[in-house]
Design an enzyme around this catalytic site. Structure first.
Site, PDB file in Angstrom:
ATOM      1  N   GLY A 119       1.462  -4.141  -2.633  1.00  0.00           N
ATOM      2  CA  GLY A 119       2.195  -3.044  -3.249  1.00  0.00           C
ATOM      3  C   GLY A 119       3.285  -3.469  -4.215  1.00  0.00           C
ATOM      4  O   GLY A 119       4.200  -2.693  -4.487  1.00  0.00           O
ATOM      5  N   SER A 120       3.164  -4.669  -4.794  1.00  0.00           N
ATOM      6  CA  SER A 120       4.224  -5.082  -5.730  1.00  0.00           C
ATOM      7  C   SER A 120       4.196  -4.228  -6.995  1.00  0.00           C
ATOM      8  O   SER A 120       5.248  -3.958  -7.588  1.00  0.00           O
ATOM      9  CB  SER A 120       4.119  -6.574  -6.066  1.00  0.00           C
ATOM     10  OG  SER A 120       2.963  -6.838  -6.822  1.00  0.00           O
ATOM     11  N   LYS A 135     -19.078   8.109   0.875  1.00  0.00           N
ATOM     12  CA  LYS A 135     -17.926   8.089  -0.038  1.00  0.00           C
ATOM     13  C   LYS A 135     -17.517   9.504  -0.463  1.00  0.00           C
ATOM     14  O   LYS A 135     -16.325   9.816  -0.555  1.00  0.00           O
ATOM     15  CB  LYS A 135     -18.279   7.246  -1.271  1.00  0.00           C
ATOM     16  CG  LYS A 135     -17.126   7.091  -2.237  1.00  0.00           C
ATOM     17  CD  LYS A 135     -17.447   6.150  -3.386  1.00  0.00           C
ATOM     18  CE  LYS A 135     -17.541   4.735  -2.925  1.00  0.00           C
ATOM     19  NZ  LYS A 135     -17.180   3.761  -3.960  1.00  0.00           N
ATOM     20  N   ARG A 148     -11.863  -0.451  -3.930  1.00  0.00           N
ATOM     21  CA  ARG A 148     -13.130   0.298  -3.865  1.00  0.00           C
ATOM     22  C   ARG A 148     -13.463   0.876  -5.224  1.00  0.00           C
ATOM     23  O   ARG A 148     -12.565   1.241  -5.981  1.00  0.00           O
ATOM     24  CB  ARG A 148     -13.006   1.491  -2.906  1.00  0.00           C
ATOM     25  CG  ARG A 148     -12.845   1.086  -1.517  1.00  0.00           C
ATOM     26  CD  ARG A 148     -12.681   2.245  -0.555  1.00  0.00           C
ATOM     27  NE  ARG A 148     -12.577   1.623   0.730  1.00  0.00           N
ATOM     28  CZ  ARG A 148     -13.618   1.263   1.479  1.00  0.00           C
ATOM     29  NH1 ARG A 148     -14.843   1.561   1.100  1.00  0.00           N
ATOM     30  NH2 ARG A 148     -13.440   0.632   2.613  1.00  0.00           N
ATOM     31  N   ILE A 161     -14.481   3.852  -7.530  1.00  0.00           N
ATOM     32  CA  ILE A 161     -14.214   5.291  -7.463  1.00  0.00           C
ATOM     33  C   ILE A 161     -15.544   6.026  -7.662  1.00  0.00           C
ATOM     34  O   ILE A 161     -16.315   5.723  -8.580  1.00  0.00           O
ATOM     35  CB  ILE A 161     -13.198   5.696  -8.549  1.00  0.00           C
ATOM     36  CG1 ILE A 161     -11.879   4.924  -8.375  1.00  0.00           C
ATOM     37  CG2 ILE A 161     -12.962   7.202  -8.536  1.00  0.00           C
ATOM     38  CD1 ILE A 161     -11.134   5.190  -7.084  1.00  0.00           C
ATOM     39  N   HIS A 195      -6.052  -4.669 -13.927  1.00  0.00           N
ATOM     40  CA  HIS A 195      -6.916  -5.773 -13.506  1.00  0.00           C
ATOM     41  C   HIS A 195      -6.303  -7.080 -14.014  1.00  0.00           C
ATOM     42  O   HIS A 195      -5.910  -7.169 -15.183  1.00  0.00           O
ATOM     43  CB  HIS A 195      -8.323  -5.573 -14.073  1.00  0.00           C
ATOM     44  CG  HIS A 195      -9.283  -6.615 -13.615  1.00  0.00           C
ATOM     45  ND1 HIS A 195      -9.833  -6.617 -12.344  1.00  0.00           N
ATOM     46  CD2 HIS A 195      -9.768  -7.717 -14.236  1.00  0.00           C
ATOM     47  CE1 HIS A 195     -10.632  -7.670 -12.216  1.00  0.00           C
ATOM     48  NE2 HIS A 195     -10.600  -8.353 -13.349  1.00  0.00           N
TER      49      HIS A 195
HETATM   50  C1  GRF Z   1      -2.844  -6.726  -8.798  1.00  0.00           C
HETATM   51  O1  GRF Z   1      -2.878  -8.081  -9.150  1.00  0.00           O
HETATM   52  C2  GRF Z   1      -3.815  -5.942  -9.618  1.00  0.00           C
HETATM   53  O2  GRF Z   1      -4.071  -6.502 -10.863  1.00  0.00           O
HETATM   54  C3  GRF Z   1      -5.073  -5.964  -8.784  1.00  0.00           C
HETATM   55  O3  GRF Z   1      -4.615  -5.926  -7.464  1.00  0.00           O
HETATM   56  C4  GRF Z   1      -3.346  -6.524  -7.378  1.00  0.00           C
HETATM   57  C5  GRF Z   1      -2.447  -5.628  -6.580  1.00  0.00           C
HETATM   58  O4  GRF Z   1      -1.260  -6.273  -6.258  1.00  0.00           O
HETATM   59  N1  GRF Z   1      -5.942  -4.879  -9.140  1.00  0.00           N
HETATM   60  P1  GRF Z   1      -0.065  -5.519  -5.558  1.00  0.00           P
HETATM   61  O5  GRF Z   1      -0.585  -4.916  -4.256  1.00  0.00           O
HETATM   62  O6  GRF Z   1       0.432  -4.448  -6.506  1.00  0.00           O
HETATM   63  O7  GRF Z   1       0.978  -6.555  -5.301  1.00  0.00           O
END
Ligand code: GRF
Length: 195
Positions: free
Chosen positions: A15-16, A68, A94, A96, A112
């Site tokens: 969740g950063s 789903k 997942r 969508i 991504h």
């Molecule tokens: C991020 O690196 C994002 O690019 C990828 O998943 C990661 C999620 O990281 N899709 P965080 O949970 O927000 O730290």
């Protein structure tokens, strides 16, 4: 003054990016409110972070549903109750499905950790590191039915130095993500993409 755009963040990990979005909101850089965090992982760290920020969570176990469409219908219900306008994927692992895609057409975006279309799918950072490329980066794109295939909205480069470890690359990528995601969301809000 227009009300803040109501967003849901979908995440299964640390969740950063959610925290970076909240920080941008608190600093007045993002005219949004995260009204729901959706996760398919009951133990995901992002859920603790959501609670710390006082954001409601919707947690579901995909195995408890027949398919789903069934769990996505429940998600859509929860999103409508909270009047969500845009969906921000941040580590939701997942694809969508049609139920969510139709309910929020053109209003779902993903981040991504590569310069798409290179290194789609799982462990994009590891893929780039193993490939020995000198430049990788971050892509934000609209979500369609494919894996990391939707139309690209924004990209930023991250250089890979010969001395870098995979862990260093991950840190550098995340730093870029935490700036690019809130900025891009604000650009989309200003354009009226979520309304
Ligand atoms: C991020 O690196 C994002 O690019 C990828 O998943 C990661 C999620 O990281 N899709 P965080 O949970 O927000 O730290």
């Amino acid at each position: 003054m227009k009300a803040k755009t109501k967003l849901a963040v979908f995440a299964s990990g640390t969740g950063s990016n959610f925290v970076a979005i909240q920080a941008a909101i608190e600093q007045g850089e993002l005219d949004a409110e995260v009204v729901l965090v959706v996760s398919d992982q009951a133990n995901a760290l992002v859920l603790d972070k959501a609670k710390a920020f006082g954001v409601e969570t919707f947690v579901f176990d995909p195995k408890a549903f027949t398919n789903k469409a069934a769990f996505e219908s429940k998600i859509v219900e929860a999103l409508h109750i909270k009047a969500v306008e845009g969906i921000i994927l941040a580590g939701y692992m997942r694809l969508i499905g049609p139920t969510l895609l139709h309910a929020f057409e053109g209003r779902i975006i993903n981040i991504h950790p590569s310069l798409l279309p290179s290194f789609k799918g799982l462990d994009a950072i590891g893929q780039a590191f193993e490939a020995g490329v000198k430049i990788t980066g971050v892509t934000i794109h609209y979500v369609d039915a494919g894996m990391d295939t939707g139309r690209i909205i924004a990209q930023a480069c991250v250089a890979i130095d010969d001395a870098d470890t995979r862990a260093m690359l991950q840190t550098n990528i995340q730093q870029v993500e935490h700036k690019l995601y809130p900025e891009t969301i604000q650009t989309l809000i200003t354009k009226g993409d979520f309304s």
